[in-house]
Scaffold this motif. Structure first.
Motif: not given
Length: 196
Positions: A80-106
């Protein structure tokens, strides 16, 4: 004849145990690995660059009395969403070749707002979504399945952590993560992944 039967029984039992072990290993290791590779590209129709509030690099994690970090599993109690807070969800998505950091969808959902976030290198895009009429966790699950296919992690973020982020301090969540929890000026919480 009894010895042949007994040796056949022992061989058959050993074979059955090996088969069950291999099937179990496949379900526990191989299947999740295959399911966690998503080729989907999330759709953003009206996104904008996010202005991220910078946090101090060295801040002491603040421990609270309640357990802020939860991984959602299909159980009787839904997140459940806590009072005054939230829920965060993250997934890894296609990362372009040569990127130093993974791409994410949240996804970030509070008691009144629903946002999607995309990170690519150090760039962060956000887009506000229509607030759902279903339970927040069900909306997060459905949207994540549609946009990215799966979620690596889903957790609750309490109001204390949000206050700390708005003040420019770090989050105690970061000690368990391969990234830093950040917040935008709009109040959207997300994780900026570390380098590969």
């Amino acid at each position: 004849m009894f010895n042949k039967f007994l040796s056949g029984l022992v061989f058959g039992s050993g074979f059955a145990i090996a088969f069950v072990f291999i099937a179990y290993l496949g379900l526990q290791v191989l299947l999740p690995a295959v399911m966690n590779s998503s080729n989907k590209t999330p759709e953003f129709n009206d996104s904008r660059s996010a202005e991220v509030i910078e946090q101090e690099s060295s801040s002491t994690p603040k421990m609270t009395t309640n357990n802020d970090f939860k991984l959602y599993k299909n159980s009787s109690a839904k997140m459940e969403v806590p009072a005054g807070g939230g829920i965060l969800s993250i997934a890894s998505i296609n990362t372009p070749a040569g990127n130093k950091f993974p791409s994410t969808y949240q996804l970030w959902i509070t008691e009144s707002e629903f946002w999607q976030v995309k990170t690519n290198e150090q760039n962060v895009e956000i887009e506000q979504l229509k607030y759902p009429t279903v339970l927040p966790i069900d909306a997060v699950d459905a949207t994540m399945r549609k946009q990215a296919g799966y979620a690596l992690s889903t957790m609750t973020v309490h109001s204390e952590a949000i206050t700390s982020l708005k003040m420019g301090n770090g989050s105690w969540h970061d000690k368990d993560m391969n990234g830093k929890t950040k917040i935008t000026k709009e109040g959207v919480v997300f994780i900026q992944p570390n380098e590969f």
